[in-house]
Design an enzyme around this catalytic site. Structure first.
Site, short mmCIF file in Angstrom:
data_model
loop_
_atom_site.label_atom_id
_atom_site.label_comp_id
_atom_site.label_asym_id
_atom_site.label_seq_id
_atom_site.Cartn_x
_atom_site.Cartn_y
_atom_site.Cartn_z
N THR A 123 -7.40 -1.44 -8.78
CA THR A 123 -8.31 -1.34 -9.38
C THR A 123 -8.22 -1.87 -10.57
OG1 THR A 123 -8.71 0.42 -7.99
CG2 THR A 123 -9.63 -0.25 -9.47
N ARG A 147 0.84 -1.19 0.00
CA ARG A 147 0.00 0.00 0.00
C ARG A 147 0.88 1.25 0.00
NH1 ARG A 147 -5.14 1.75 -1.13
NH2 ARG A 147 -6.10 2.94 0.54
O1 DON Z 1 -7.98 1.18 -1.46
C1 DON Z 1 -9.16 1.42 -1.68
O2 DON Z 1 -10.06 0.98 -1.01
C2 DON Z 1 -9.51 2.29 -2.89
N1 DON Z 1 -8.45 3.23 -3.14
C3 DON Z 1 -9.78 1.39 -4.07
C4 DON Z 1 -10.17 2.16 -5.31
C5 DON Z 1 -10.94 1.37 -6.29
O3 DON Z 1 -11.24 0.23 -6.09
C6 DON Z 1 -11.36 2.08 -7.51
N2 DON Z 1 -11.92 1.13 -8.45
N3 DON Z 1 -12.98 1.06 -8.89
#
Ligand code: DON
Length: 573
Positions: free
Chosen positions: A385, A108
């Site tokens: 994503t 992350r």
């Molecule tokens: O980490 C997260 O929960 C978000 N930044 C994820 C973003 C995401 O899934 C966008 N896609 N549709």
């Protein structure tokens, strides 16, 4: 006739995205839409057919699922710039039947050292969304390169240079763009062309668009990838690429420094573990909320005969919405980076806590969200994503979700380096009570702190049955990731669907606030009426998630790409 045969063959080979099939009536009539890919030796399911193909090639050459996953990860960074990335971060779960272990790699993004709690507030304490979403401040220190390299070092059999080779080829020689690629860049033209470098990177001279069928070459990105192939992670976190990132930060009031990049480390963590009707569930631990809440929701649902209630019946949806709102209320209160705050993981995922929460659910009536508050899991603590799924013939499975947050992240590409920066900083709580882009609230536990990881919903998941890898799954979709992943697990375990049907089935979502059940198209009018009679507000919005899944039964691999993304592709061999 010839065309019909060609479409059918291409579909079986996984060469066509699902929407191409949807556009073709003959294919639907012949049932190809729900025909899962089948393999005897291995399976790859990703959101882009070119990534699927290069990863499958690695498996066919004797590589393992981790080799294939890292290859797919870099290939997606080239073929799908809206979410595939080296400028973002993510999580990978790796399961080895041989060792019996399931481990997680946390890559992350982190807040830069100079970040602080009120970074996204103006002088009056108001949150400035533009800053947390589209400015250089919105970028967290990228983790993808460190994460993929660590995966390979820890579990792989090929070199980083070998895993990068297909991506470098796709970037330097270019690839033929599909309709989805072209449409995506057209739809984000305003945001991406705000910056001169991005304008030249993603659009033709004088602002022309790349159309489906045309070749797209990325020379700068190829060179950035070559530096990683030659120098390992140092080829990204130090030297030319690091300098290009930092120069751009300095020219645009960003915070990321050479020191931030040099000190970034991916971490091996223990995934969250729970059980559901005799299956072992492994999913991502903090700094993701995904695993904690999937297990918590499943624990609550285990008390109800969900199989008997049936898929997407009003009774099932009612109970799912009720447990989801309780879990998301807990998320807002208790979840954050466990390296910075104490997350009551054991309590949240304990069966007695689920039983306590279940006690005030009315099986006939919705509880208004404004009367639902975060629970107190502490007494249940005894003193924690784009997605792709890959499984191989050696008993390894990889479940990986990575992201730059929004489609095309912050919309800012690093001049000279050819890749987009994430806007993951928006996943922090900018101010208590102010929702992020996914409508998620957060507080103290997820406030901005230097070098902290922002809370995520990404939920790469591996379900085991009798000690063997059974289901490998996960999805994009922001706050909907948790509930999307949950429903595929339920569709397989409770509703006994085949994996493609489990993926295709219309989905529902409740996240406590706003107090509404969000549904996809395909839930019947009768069901909606029955839910409204129980006191729920039901709203139909666009499709949720893009879940790429593999089911392994009796040694056979069944792949299911999500038809919600036209480039999705599952292929086995
Ligand atoms: O980490 C997260 O929960 C978000 N930044 C994820 C973003 C995401 O899934 C966008 N896609 N549709």
């Amino acid at each position: 006739m010839m065309l019909k045969y060609a479409i059918k063959t291409a579909a079986m080979l996984g060469l066509l995205g699902a929407s191409s099939l949807l556009a073709d009536n003959t294919a639907i009539l012949e049932g190809q839409r729900s025909h899962p890919a089948v393999g005897q030796h291995g399976m790859v399911a990703t959101s882009h057919s070119l990534a699927t193909q290069v990863a499958l090639e690695v498996l066919k050459n004797g590589g393992n699922a981790i080799d294939a996953a890292v290859t797919a990860g870099f290939a997606l960074a080239v073929t799908q710039p809206r979410s595939g990335n080296i400028g973002g971060g993510g999580f990978m779960l790796v399961s080895s039947e041989k060792t019996g272990k399931v481990e997680a790699i946390d890559y992350r993004e982190k807040a830069p050292r100079a970040a602080f709690e009120t970074l996204f507030q103006d002088d009056n304490g108001e949150v400035v969304k533009e800053r947390s979403r589209y400015s250089h401040l919105s970028a967290g220190v990228p983790g993808t390169v460190a994460g993929l390299a660590l995966a390979l070092e820890q579990y792989g059999t090929i070199s980083l240079a070998e895993a990068l080779a297909p991506a470098i080829k796709l970037a330097s020689e270019g690839f033929i763009v599909p309709e989805r690629f072209s449409k995506g860049l057209k739809s984000r033209h305003e945001r991406l062309s705000k910056w001169e470098y991005g304008r030249n990177l993603f659009y033709k001279e004088y602002g022309g668009f790349y159309e489906a069928g045309e070749r797209f070459v990325q020379t700068d990105l190829a060179n950035t990838l070559r530096r990683i192939a030659e120098q390992g992670t140092k080829g990204f976190y130090e030297g030319e690429t690091a300098e290009l990132i930092v120069r751009d930060m300095q020219q645009n009031d960003g915070l990321i420094t050479l020191q931030d990049l040099k000190s970034y480390q991916a971490i091996i963590r223990q995934p969250v573990h729970g059980t559901y009707r005799g299956h072992d569930i492994y999913s991502m631990s903090p700094p993701s909320s995904g695993g904690a809440h999937i297990v918590q929701i499943l624990n609550m649902l285990e008390g109800y005969p969900m199989g008997e209630h049936g898929s997407n019946s009003s009774q099932s949806i009612h109970l799912m919405a009720e447990v989801m709102k309780r879990a998301y209320a807990d998320r807002a209160e208790h979840l954050g980076d466990s390296d910075f705050v104490k997350v009551p993981l054991q309590g949240l995922t304990s069966k007695p806590y689920a039983e306590q929460l279940r006690a005030d659910i009315d099986i006939g009536k919705a509880t208004p969200s404004n009367t639902v508050r975060a629970g107190d899991p502490l007494p249940f603590e005894s003193n924690e994503t784009t997605h792709f799924s890959i499984a191989d013939q050696y008993g390894n499975a990889v479940s990986n979700t990575y992201t730059i947050n929004f489609s095309y992240g912050s919309g800012i590409a690093v001049p000279g380096a050819g890749f987009l920066l994430n806007n993951e900083m928006d996943d922090f709580s900018a101010k208590p009570g102010v929702a992020n882009a996914y409508g998620l609230l957060g507080g103290e536990a997820n406030k901005i702190e230097p070098e902290k990881r922002m809370l995520s919903s990404m939920s790469p998941t591996i379900v085991k049955k009798d000690g063997k890898n059974f289901l490998v799954t996960g999805s994009p979709g922001g706050s909907r990731i948790i509930t999307t992943t949950l429903q595929v697990i339920m569709n397989i375990i409770d509703h006994r669907m085949n994996v493609q049907s489990a993926v295709n089935e219309p989905r529902i979502h409740h996240q406590w606030l706003p107090d509404e059940i969000r549904i996809e198209a395909g839930i019947s009018r009768d069901t909606i009426k029955l839910l409204e009679d129980k006191g729920h507000k039901v709203v139909q919005k666009r499709a949720m998630g893009a879940i790429q899944s593999i089911l392994i039964e009796d040694g056979t691999f069944y792949g299911a790409a999500d038809p919600r993304r036209s480039t999705s592709s599952a292929q086995g061999y």
